[in-house]
Design a protein around this motif. Structure first.
Motif, PDB file in Angstrom:
ATOM      1  N   ALA A   3      46.949  29.522  25.154  1.00 24.25           N
ATOM      2  CA  ALA A   3      47.298  28.319  25.900  1.00 24.25           C
ATOM      3  C   ALA A   3      48.070  28.754  27.140  1.00 24.25           C
ATOM      4  O   ALA A   3      49.158  29.327  27.028  1.00 24.25           O
ATOM      5  N   GLY A   4      47.491  28.521  28.295  1.00 24.97           N
ATOM      6  CA  GLY A   4      48.186  28.736  29.556  1.00 24.97           C
ATOM      7  C   GLY A   4      48.953  27.464  29.870  1.00 24.97           C
ATOM      8  O   GLY A   4      48.354  26.423  30.110  1.00 24.97           O
ATOM      9  N   VAL A   5      50.272  27.530  29.820  1.00 20.76           N
ATOM     10  CA  VAL A   5      51.125  26.349  29.893  1.00 20.76           C
ATOM     11  C   VAL A   5      51.882  26.323  31.224  1.00 20.76           C
ATOM     12  O   VAL A   5      52.353  27.361  31.698  1.00 20.76           O
ATOM     13  N   VAL A   6      52.009  25.146  31.798  1.00 19.32           N
ATOM     14  CA  VAL A   6      52.754  24.980  33.047  1.00 19.32           C
ATOM     15  C   VAL A   6      54.225  25.274  32.778  1.00 19.32           C
ATOM     16  O   VAL A   6      54.843  24.648  31.920  1.00 19.32           O
ATOM     17  N   ARG A   7      54.771  26.234  33.516  1.00 14.86           N
ATOM     18  CA  ARG A   7      56.179  26.608  33.347  1.00 14.86           C
ATOM     19  C   ARG A   7      57.013  25.996  34.471  1.00 14.86           C
ATOM     20  O   ARG A   7      56.481  25.543  35.477  1.00 14.86           O
ATOM     21  N   ASP A   8      58.314  26.037  34.300  1.00 16.48           N
ATOM     22  CA  ASP A   8      59.226  25.374  35.233  1.00 16.48           C
ATOM     23  C   ASP A   8      59.719  26.275  36.366  1.00 16.48           C
ATOM     24  O   ASP A   8      60.651  25.917  37.082  1.00 16.48           O
ATOM     25  N   HIS A   9      59.090  27.431  36.554  1.00 11.73           N
ATOM     26  CA  HIS A   9      59.517  28.336  37.616  1.00 11.73           C
ATOM     27  C   HIS A   9      58.368  29.220  38.073  1.00 11.73           C
ATOM     28  O   HIS A   9      57.397  29.422  37.345  1.00 11.73           O
ATOM     29  N   ASP A  10      58.509  29.738  39.282  1.00  7.71           N
ATOM     30  CA  ASP A  10      57.564  30.724  39.808  1.00  7.71           C
ATOM     31  C   ASP A  10      58.249  31.482  40.933  1.00  7.71           C
ATOM     32  O   ASP A  10      58.793  30.871  41.853  1.00  7.71           O
ATOM     33  N   ILE A  38      55.346  19.974  33.563  1.00  7.19           N
ATOM     34  CA  ILE A  38      55.873  21.139  32.863  1.00  7.19           C
ATOM     35  C   ILE A  38      55.547  20.982  31.371  1.00  7.19           C
ATOM     36  O   ILE A  38      55.745  19.921  30.789  1.00  7.19           O
ATOM     37  N   GLY A  39      55.014  22.039  30.772  1.00  6.81           N
ATOM     38  CA  GLY A  39      54.660  22.021  29.351  1.00  6.81           C
ATOM     39  C   GLY A  39      53.218  21.663  29.072  1.00  6.81           C
ATOM     40  O   GLY A  39      52.737  21.891  27.959  1.00  6.81           O
ATOM     41  N   ASP A  40      52.497  21.119  30.046  1.00  5.73           N
ATOM     42  CA  ASP A  40      51.084  20.789  29.836  1.00  5.73           C
ATOM     43  C   ASP A  40      50.252  22.064  29.748  1.00  5.73           C
ATOM     44  O   ASP A  40      50.562  23.073  30.402  1.00  5.73           O
ATOM     45  N   VAL A  41      49.181  22.006  28.983  1.00  6.39           N
ATOM     46  CA  VAL A  41      48.250  23.130  28.877  1.00  6.39           C
ATOM     47  C   VAL A  41      47.256  23.053  30.035  1.00  6.39           C
ATOM     48  O   VAL A  41      46.545  22.064  30.191  1.00  6.39           O
ATOM     49  N   ALA A  42      47.219  24.109  30.838  1.00 10.82           N
ATOM     50  CA  ALA A  42      46.299  24.186  31.974  1.00 10.82           C
ATOM     51  C   ALA A  42      45.025  24.941  31.606  1.00 10.82           C
ATOM     52  O   ALA A  42      43.955  24.670  32.151  1.00 10.82           O
ATOM     53  N   LEU A  43      45.135  25.894  30.690  1.00  5.93           N
ATOM     54  CA  LEU A  43      43.996  26.708  30.265  1.00  5.93           C
ATOM     55  C   LEU A  43      44.062  26.872  28.760  1.00  5.93           C
ATOM     56  O   LEU A  43      45.095  27.299  28.231  1.00  5.93           O
ATOM     57  N   ALA A  44      42.984  26.508  28.086  1.00  6.09           N
ATOM     58  CA  ALA A  44      42.905  26.675  26.634  1.00  6.09           C
ATOM     59  C   ALA A  44      41.662  27.483  26.316  1.00  6.09           C
ATOM     60  O   ALA A  44      40.588  27.224  26.877  1.00  6.09           O
ATOM     61  N   CYS A  45      41.813  28.458  25.443  1.00  8.25           N
ATOM     62  CA  CYS A  45      40.632  29.197  25.016  1.00  8.25           C
ATOM     63  C   CYS A  45      40.834  29.747  23.607  1.00  8.25           C
ATOM     64  O   CYS A  45      41.956  29.866  23.121  1.00  8.25           O
ATOM     65  N   ALA A  46      39.703  30.032  22.972  1.00  4.19           N
ATOM     66  CA  ALA A  46      39.711  30.638  21.644  1.00  4.19           C
ATOM     67  C   ALA A  46      38.459  31.489  21.512  1.00  4.19           C
ATOM     68  O   ALA A  46      37.407  31.171  22.086  1.00  4.19           O
TER      69      ALA A  46
END
Length: 136
Positions: A31-38, A85-93
């Motif tokens: 899960a690629g999750v939106v983080r609060d910093h960059d 922030i916290g949303d899943v941007a990329l999901a894979c399995a």
């Protein structure tokens, strides 16, 4: 196989369920999750915008990985639109017979999507500034 570009929230568990296979001894998800910093700056939100070819390309990438002899099944989705922030941007399995293969295939899949998928990211910072990050 799931291969999607979606403006709806992504469900990693649904991606894991999509790769269930009787020959699989391992399933690895990401899960690629939106983080609060960059880059040392605080981020308030992200927006992803996909090129019209993004759907066809994510299908192509998924098919390439699904065709690998060690891979039993693949599921991958990238979200577009405004994300918090916290949303899943990329999901894979990915499912394979052995854990090492599953970890390697999933990591390669994520890297391939990031390298090839024509999706732009707009970051909004707490100071009101925004930045577009180029796609491949």
């Amino acid at each position: 196989m799931i291969a999607a570009i979606s403006d709806q929230p992504l469900d990693v568990a649904a991606h894991e369920a999509a790769v269930v296979h009787p020959a699989a001894g391992a399933t690895v998800s990401f899960a690629g999750v939106v983080r609060d910093h960059d880059g040392g700056r605080s981020v308030t939100e992200l927006e992803y915008v996909g090129h019209p070819t993004a759907q066809a390309l994510v299908e192509e990438i998924a098919a390439e990985f699904a065709a690998r002899p060690e891979v039993h099944a693949v599921a991958i989705s990238h979200r577009v639109g405004l994300l918090a922030i916290g949303d899943v941007a990329l999901a894979c399995a990915v499912s394979t017979s052995h854990r090492g293969q599953a970890f390697a295939a999933c990591a390669e899949l994520v890297d391939e999507v990031k390298a090839r998928l024509p999706i732009w990211k707009r970051q909004v910072f707490t100071d009101g500034a925004e930045e577009w990050v180029a796609c491949p």
